[in-house]
Enzyme design. Structure first.
Site, short mmCIF file in Angstrom:
data_model
loop_
_atom_site.label_atom_id
_atom_site.label_comp_id
_atom_site.label_asym_id
_atom_site.label_seq_id
_atom_site.Cartn_x
_atom_site.Cartn_y
_atom_site.Cartn_z
N GLY A 134 4.64 11.54 -9.56
CA GLY A 134 5.13 10.32 -10.19
C GLY A 134 5.11 9.16 -9.21
O GLY A 134 5.05 9.33 -7.99
N CYS A 135 5.19 7.94 -9.75
CA CYS A 135 5.08 6.74 -8.90
C CYS A 135 6.31 6.57 -8.01
O CYS A 135 6.18 6.40 -6.79
CB CYS A 135 4.82 5.51 -9.75
SG CYS A 135 5.96 5.27 -11.14
#
Length: 325
Positions: A134-135
């Protein structure tokens, strides 16, 4: 040359994949799958590709492709793989969250490897399937890995991080609408953001006695792209010792760099870089971590993983420079 297919082709992450893969010297784009846009030119959804692409969206797949990128909404990749069979030689890179946790990484006949190159470069190079991080998880993990590697995460970790509106996806929502987001700022999912679990999983892998907690405050910023994360935790050594630790830990990392000067988001936008700034104040080590949420936090990292899986030089197709103005 390797053949590439993209599923979920109308969103922001797919758009960045297309932009980058069009200039990757070892890639041929085979198909861009989208049931809602089948038959339409790709440039209808991604007008930045005008003059670059004459591809059309399709609702059919080619199961013999070399690599498949899944850019579906979270929770939808498993269903897609149940409904569509691909060759056993097809490598899959999932940009959703379906396979990031260890309990989900064995699925059907495939085993997924968590794809944070700075943590698992060899495992990624040997992998057939990748769960792209995920970012927020990318920015925060890169800020913490050197401390975990030396067993120094022994107290509460505080994280305050702000993301741009593209982090909410391409479909409009109440909190991504321009008139709401502009000149506005808010927090959400305080202390229970979904990326916390994968962050804790990675840290525990290299620091077995890690107990946390990680107190994470995610924020919505009134800008389009980027993540600016400030992380702090008690630290007993000198500032220079920490800087040396981070510099050595990332000496072979082609996209993660240490800045002596304070950082700002424009330094990483439209690049696959993570830039870290380290300082110590009042007994706390303060790590600032900045990335482009759609590139280092998604599509660029996915291409980095692809490069590792196929034995290409790591920066291939990702030699990108930010704009300072």
């Amino acid at each position: 040359m390797i053949s590439v297919g993209i599923v979920g082709g109308s969103g922001y992450t797919a758009g960045e994949l297309l932009r980058l893969l069009h200039h990757h010297p070892h890639v041929v784009l085979d198909f861009v799958y989208s049931t809602t846009n089948a038959g339409l030119p790709v440039i209808k959804q991604h007008p930045d590709l005008i003059g670059e692409s004459d591809l059309k969206f399709t609702n059919t797949i080619h199961p013999e492709i070399d690599v498949l990128f899944l850019c579906l909404g979270h929770g939808r990749s498993k269903a897609f793989l149940e409904e569509h069979e691909f060759s056993t030689t097809t490598k899959i890179i999932d940009l959703g969250n379906d396979f990031r946790l260890e309990k989900d990484q064995k699925y059907l006949h495939r085993n997924f490897v968590y794809g944070l190159p700075e943590l698992q470069k060899k495992e990624i190079s040997d992998a057939q399937n990748i769960a792209n991080p995920g970012c927020f998880a990318t920015a925060i993990q890169l800020a913490l890995l050197p401390l975990a590697h030396t067993g120094q995460l022994t107290s509460t970790i505080h994280v305050n991080a702000t993301t741009g509106s593209t982090g909410a996806g391409a479909l409009p929502s109440a909190t991504s609408h321009f008139s709401w987001r502009d000149n506005n700022f808010s927090s959400y999912k305080v202390f229970d953001h979904q990326h916390l679990v994968e962050i804790e999983q990675s840290i525990a892998k290299i620091q077995s006695n890690f107990e946390g907690p990680i107190l994470f405050v995610p924020n919505r910023g009134n800008f389009s792209k980027g993540i600016y994360a400030t992380i702090y935790t008690p630290y007993h050594d000198e500032e220079n010792t920490a800087i040396d630790l981070y510099t050595k830990f990332y000496e072979d990392a082609v996209f993660t760099v240490i800045s002596e000067a304070p950082v700002h988001l424009k330094q990483v936008l439209n690049t696959n870089k993570c830039i870290l700034h380290i300082e110590k104040k009042r007994g706390m080590l303060i790590i600032t971590s900045i990335i482009d949420n759609l590139i280092k936090g998604a599509s660029g990292q996915a291409i980095h993983n692809m490069n590792l899986m196929f034995g290409f030089e790591e920066k291939t197709g990702l030699a990108l420079k930010a704009s300072a103005f």
